[in-house]
Design a protein around this motif. Structure first.
Motif: not given
Length: 104
Positions: A10-19
């Motif tokens: 889930k490569p986008l998952l952590r980026l969404l959390e960082l957002y």
């Protein structure tokens, strides 16, 4: 940026959390520097206008008012936590928000 099994496949998952952390003013300086460095790559992959958070918003097709929605929900959840005598950690909020509102 993260080696937690939560993010496997889930490569986008952590980026969404960082957002989310960025929106509520809880993004670490270290993560900010890393995200600024990869902003061009994120823009190439996801679109956006050049900044890392714009690319993430484009990837998730977030409406323009999403930062206000996130900040309002953060404030409400902080109040609920305080009323119940618990501490709501920013990372926990980011995970909950993403899981309930952004993750597919």
């Amino acid at each position: 940026m993260a080696t937690n099994p939560r993010y496997d496949g889930k490569p986008l998952l952590r980026l969404l959390e960082l957002y989310v952390l960025w929106v509520i003013g809880e993004l670490s300086q270290d993560d900010q520097v890393k995200l600024n460095a990869i902003a061009p790559k994120l823009q190439t992959i996801y679109g956006g206008a050049g900044q890392w958070h714009e690319a993430i918003a484009a990837a998730a097709r977030m409406p323009s008012e999403m930062p206000d929605v996130i900040r309002d929900m953060w404030a409400r959840n902080l109040e609920i936590a305080r009323a119940n005598g618990v501490t709501l950690l920013p990372q926990k909020f980011a995970e909950m928000f993403v899981d309930e509102n952004l993750a597919a």
